[in-house]
Write a protein that holds these residues in place. Sequence first.
Motif, PDB file in Angstrom:
ATOM      1  N   TRP A  69       0.806  -1.212  -0.081  1.00 40.78           N
ATOM      2  CA  TRP A  69      -0.081  -0.056  -0.088  1.00 40.78           C
ATOM      3  C   TRP A  69       0.849   1.180  -0.140  1.00 40.78           C
ATOM      4  CZ3 TRP A  69       0.375   3.005   4.716  1.00 40.78           C
ATOM      5  CH2 TRP A  69       0.757   2.183   5.877  1.00 40.78           C
ATOM      6  N   ASP A  70       0.389   2.396  -0.558  1.00 44.06           N
ATOM      7  CA  ASP A  70       1.067   3.577  -0.696  1.00 44.06           C
ATOM      8  C   ASP A  70       0.989   4.343   0.486  1.00 44.06           C
ATOM      9  OD1 ASP A  70       2.115   5.824  -1.578  1.00 44.06           O
ATOM     10  OD2 ASP A  70       1.560   5.795  -3.665  1.00 44.06           O
ATOM     11  N   ALA A  71       2.020   4.876   1.203  1.00 43.59           N
ATOM     12  CA  ALA A  71       1.752   5.510   2.094  1.00 43.59           C
ATOM     13  C   ALA A  71       1.281   6.990   1.988  1.00 43.59           C
ATOM     14  CB  ALA A  71       2.789   5.613   3.047  1.00 43.59           C
ATOM     15  N   ALA A  72       1.606   7.233   0.712  1.00 42.76           N
ATOM     16  CA  ALA A  72       1.261   8.827   0.375  1.00 42.76           C
ATOM     17  C   ALA A  72      -0.277   8.954   0.161  1.00 42.76           C
ATOM     18  CB  ALA A  72       1.898   9.144  -0.942  1.00 42.76           C
ATOM     19  N   HIS A  73      -1.017   8.009  -0.087  1.00 41.24           N
ATOM     20  CA  HIS A  73      -2.570   8.224  -0.287  1.00 41.24           C
ATOM     21  C   HIS A  73      -3.045   8.231   1.255  1.00 41.24           C
ATOM     22  CE1 HIS A  73      -2.304   5.616  -4.226  1.00 41.24           C
ATOM     23  NE2 HIS A  73      -1.803   6.759  -4.371  1.00 41.24           N
ATOM     24  N   THR A 134      -2.903  26.280  18.206  1.00 42.05           N
ATOM     25  CA  THR A 134      -3.586  25.140  19.300  1.00 42.05           C
ATOM     26  C   THR A 134      -3.419  23.764  18.878  1.00 42.05           C
ATOM     27  OG1 THR A 134      -5.667  25.322  17.891  1.00 42.05           O
ATOM     28  CG2 THR A 134      -5.564  26.673  19.641  1.00 42.05           C
ATOM     29  N   ALA A 135      -2.793  23.488  17.752  1.00 47.62           N
ATOM     30  CA  ALA A 135      -2.634  22.042  17.342  1.00 47.62           C
ATOM     31  C   ALA A 135      -1.555  21.731  16.150  1.00 47.62           C
ATOM     32  CB  ALA A 135      -3.896  21.392  17.136  1.00 47.62           C
ATOM     33  N   SER A 136      -1.135  20.740  16.127  1.00 42.35           N
ATOM     34  CA  SER A 136      -0.113  20.420  15.106  1.00 42.35           C
ATOM     35  C   SER A 136      -0.074  18.955  14.893  1.00 42.35           C
ATOM     36  CB  SER A 136       1.294  20.990  15.282  1.00 42.35           C
ATOM     37  OG  SER A 136       1.809  20.502  16.607  1.00 42.35           O
ATOM     38  N   THR A 137       0.226  18.672  13.717  1.00 44.82           N
ATOM     39  CA  THR A 137       0.271  17.016  13.323  1.00 44.82           C
ATOM     40  C   THR A 137       1.164  16.765  12.256  1.00 44.82           C
ATOM     41  OG1 THR A 137      -0.883  14.960  13.337  1.00 44.82           O
ATOM     42  CG2 THR A 137      -1.747  16.953  11.890  1.00 44.82           C
ATOM     43  N   ALA A 138       1.972  15.899  12.152  1.00 44.98           N
ATOM     44  CA  ALA A 138       2.712  15.331  10.860  1.00 44.98           C
ATOM     45  C   ALA A 138       1.879  14.940   9.794  1.00 44.98           C
ATOM     46  CB  ALA A 138       3.798  14.432  11.451  1.00 44.98           C
ATOM     47  N   VAL A 139       2.158  15.447   8.671  1.00 47.25           N
ATOM     48  CA  VAL A 139       1.248  14.689   7.676  1.00 47.25           C
ATOM     49  C   VAL A 139       2.178  14.285   6.337  1.00 47.25           C
ATOM     50  CG1 VAL A 139      -0.763  16.249   8.328  1.00 47.25           C
ATOM     51  CG2 VAL A 139       0.881  17.064   6.435  1.00 47.25           C
ATOM     52  N   ASN A 140       3.512  14.255   6.470  1.00 48.30           N
ATOM     53  CA  ASN A 140       4.359  13.815   5.480  1.00 48.30           C
ATOM     54  C   ASN A 140       5.720  13.675   5.906  1.00 48.30           C
ATOM     55  OD1 ASN A 140       5.013  13.150   2.695  1.00 48.30           O
ATOM     56  ND2 ASN A 140       4.336  14.943   1.812  1.00 48.30           N
ATOM     57  N   ASP A 184      10.377  18.908  -1.412  1.00 46.45           N
ATOM     58  CA  ASP A 184       9.806  17.736  -2.286  1.00 46.45           C
ATOM     59  C   ASP A 184       8.330  17.463  -1.458  1.00 46.45           C
ATOM     60  OD1 ASP A 184      11.792  17.796  -4.107  1.00 46.45           O
ATOM     61  OD2 ASP A 184      12.709  15.934  -3.112  1.00 46.45           O
ATOM     62  N   MET A 185       8.472  17.287  -0.202  1.00 44.86           N
ATOM     63  CA  MET A 185       7.290  16.989   0.559  1.00 44.86           C
ATOM     64  C   MET A 185       6.385  18.048   0.564  1.00 44.86           C
ATOM     65  SD  MET A 185       8.306  15.249   4.203  1.00 44.86           S
ATOM     66  CE  MET A 185       9.403  16.641   4.707  1.00 44.86           C
ATOM     67  N   LEU A 186       6.734  19.649   0.476  1.00 45.63           N
ATOM     68  CA  LEU A 186       5.837  20.524   0.260  1.00 45.63           C
ATOM     69  C   LEU A 186       5.416  20.361  -1.214  1.00 45.63           C
ATOM     70  CD1 LEU A 186       4.844  23.563   0.800  1.00 45.63           C
ATOM     71  CD2 LEU A 186       7.076  24.510  -0.358  1.00 45.63           C
ATOM     72  N   ASP A 187       5.858  20.140  -2.445  1.00 41.64           N
ATOM     73  CA  ASP A 187       5.416  20.093  -3.546  1.00 41.64           C
ATOM     74  C   ASP A 187       4.203  19.044  -3.530  1.00 41.64           C
ATOM     75  OD1 ASP A 187       7.092  22.012  -4.584  1.00 41.64           O
ATOM     76  OD2 ASP A 187       8.468  20.631  -5.363  1.00 41.64           O
ATOM     77  N   GLU A 188       4.728  17.787  -2.982  1.00 42.61           N
ATOM     78  CA  GLU A 188       3.605  16.776  -2.850  1.00 42.61           C
ATOM     79  C   GLU A 188       2.231  17.150  -1.958  1.00 42.61           C
ATOM     80  OE1 GLU A 188       3.891  12.110  -2.062  1.00 42.61           O
ATOM     81  OE2 GLU A 188       4.592  13.143  -0.543  1.00 42.61           O
ATOM     82  N   THR A 189       2.610  17.790  -0.955  1.00 42.62           N
ATOM     83  CA  THR A 189       1.347  18.048  -0.137  1.00 42.62           C
ATOM     84  C   THR A 189       0.636  19.154  -0.950  1.00 42.62           C
ATOM     85  OG1 THR A 189       2.749  17.980   1.931  1.00 42.62           O
ATOM     86  CG2 THR A 189       0.814  19.373   2.038  1.00 42.62           C
ATOM     87  N   ARG A 190       1.019  20.118  -1.664  1.00 43.54           N
ATOM     88  CA  ARG A 190       0.501  21.033  -2.419  1.00 43.54           C
ATOM     89  C   ARG A 190      -0.447  20.478  -3.492  1.00 43.54           C
ATOM     90  NH1 ARG A 190       4.093  26.454  -3.569  1.00 43.54           N
ATOM     91  NH2 ARG A 190       1.985  27.536  -3.823  1.00 43.54           N
ATOM     92  N   SER A 191       0.298  19.259  -3.851  1.00 38.64           N
ATOM     93  CA  SER A 191      -0.295  18.287  -5.013  1.00 38.64           C
ATOM     94  C   SER A 191      -1.877  17.922  -4.379  1.00 38.64           C
ATOM     95  CB  SER A 191       0.390  17.426  -5.897  1.00 38.64           C
ATOM     96  OG  SER A 191       0.604  16.332  -4.860  1.00 38.64           O
ATOM     97  N   TRP A 192      -1.940  17.768  -3.239  1.00 38.91           N
ATOM     98  CA  TRP A 192      -3.154  17.172  -2.581  1.00 38.91           C
ATOM     99  C   TRP A 192      -4.076  18.396  -2.452  1.00 38.91           C
ATOM    100  CZ3 TRP A 192       0.056  14.908   1.969  1.00 38.91           C
ATOM    101  CH2 TRP A 192       0.797  13.853   1.550  1.00 38.91           C
ATOM    102  N   HIS A 388       8.255   3.604   6.170  1.00 39.55           N
ATOM    103  CA  HIS A 388       7.384   4.639   5.679  1.00 39.55           C
ATOM    104  C   HIS A 388       5.823   4.400   6.305  1.00 39.55           C
ATOM    105  CE1 HIS A 388      10.668   5.994   3.194  1.00 39.55           C
ATOM    106  NE2 HIS A 388       9.830   7.419   3.249  1.00 39.55           N
ATOM    107  N   HIS A 389       5.627   3.057   6.202  1.00 47.70           N
ATOM    108  CA  HIS A 389       4.241   2.747   6.573  1.00 47.70           C
ATOM    109  C   HIS A 389       4.064   2.908   8.209  1.00 47.70           C
ATOM    110  CE1 HIS A 389       3.726  -0.456   3.102  1.00 47.70           C
ATOM    111  NE2 HIS A 389       3.434   0.641   2.801  1.00 47.70           N
TER     112      HIS A 389
END
Length: 416
Positions: A69-73, A134-140, A184-192, A388-389
């Motif tokens: 499975w693709d972790a990016a999804h 108030t909050a933060s979380t890792a997304v990539n 690279d992560m920034l570009d991917e996150t913006r592609s979402w 990555h998983h």
Amino acid sequence: MTAVRGELEMFAAEVFEPFARKDQRRWGQVYLRGLLTDGQRKSVEPMAARLGEDGNRQALANFITTSPWDAAHIRAQLAWRMEEAIGPDALIFDDTGFLKDGSASACVSRQYTGTAGKVTNCQVGVSLHLASETASTAVNWRLFLPQTWDPASPKADADKVARRATCGIPDDVGHVEKWQLALDMLDETRSWGLEVPLAIADAGYGDAAAFRHGLQERGLNYVVGISSTLCAQSADAVPVAEPYSGMGRHAGGEVSRQATLGEGTGHRGGTEGGQAGAVAGGFPARHRPLRREADVLPLRGPAHPACRTRGPPARRRTGTARVLAAGEWPADQSEPVQYWLSDLPSGMPLTTMVRLAKLRWRIEHDYREMKQALGLAHFEGRTWNGWHHHVTLVSVAHAFCTLQRLARAPKDAAPA
């Protein structure tokens, strides 16, 4: 507890919607519960022992290590959900170390990590976080691949290169600097479809001119830490048209000294350039008594890294962006203890700039919670995909905890 489990199941169903198979959705939820259960170790075997009838060690190990499975999804789905919940003010980039005893895991090498504060045997992961006050979380995430693991690098280690296939490292993955992984992560996150107009990072990224330029090219403002050795010219320095070696008096007039900036394109008139520490040392004396405050100094921008080394004049360039350098200067210190660089609009209050700069410290709390309570560094598998998983599912678990805090926090108070 039943209510919380019901909320977890609903959250998992939403975030794991991209899974192609029903068994992946099932074991994803089981793994998530394993990460959230009490217990010191969050690797597969001890989690399986605590999960009762769902504690199928082999199934969990296959799901996290070999299941295709693709972790990016999953990260994209998580980012959409958390953007709505957090309302992020900034994207924050950082990295953390995963200390290792052996050398068989993907990308393990002797390298510096702030986790240990020294060079040691570890993996290093680069992360991107959505953050508000108030909050933060890792997304990539990205796993940093040292040059010793890259067959195309002159520093390649034959034993490490030979382990690439066993670790499942894709053939097209080579050594990339951490700041480039962040972009690279920034570009991917913006592609979402996520658009957050501000980037924050510490000096490990802020000192890299290419990183700052990359943010500007993508239309993002930034507030980044810088080290005291970063060099810059003050705002009233005037760039001259021709390159200048920095030695002696320039025929066209006074040229600002570059200090440890070294040889660079000359700047005529104005105040002296030099290290950020030296520039900060020139802050007006009347500001020095400030306690836990910051003073600000307009700059033309840090010098291009080519200015650090001697070379043909054609290779030398100078920074031209108007930026602000801020230094935290406690009253009991002889000079600022921390520096930031920002290209935020000039009319923005200094207090706002400092507040945004210090938003980065939320990520230290993210790392602490993910490592101490959710087993971020407990993965014992050795594969690229497995790492990555695992970090992706730990991020999902952390996001669920964040949502629980947000839901239970008083409406007029920020959660801890």
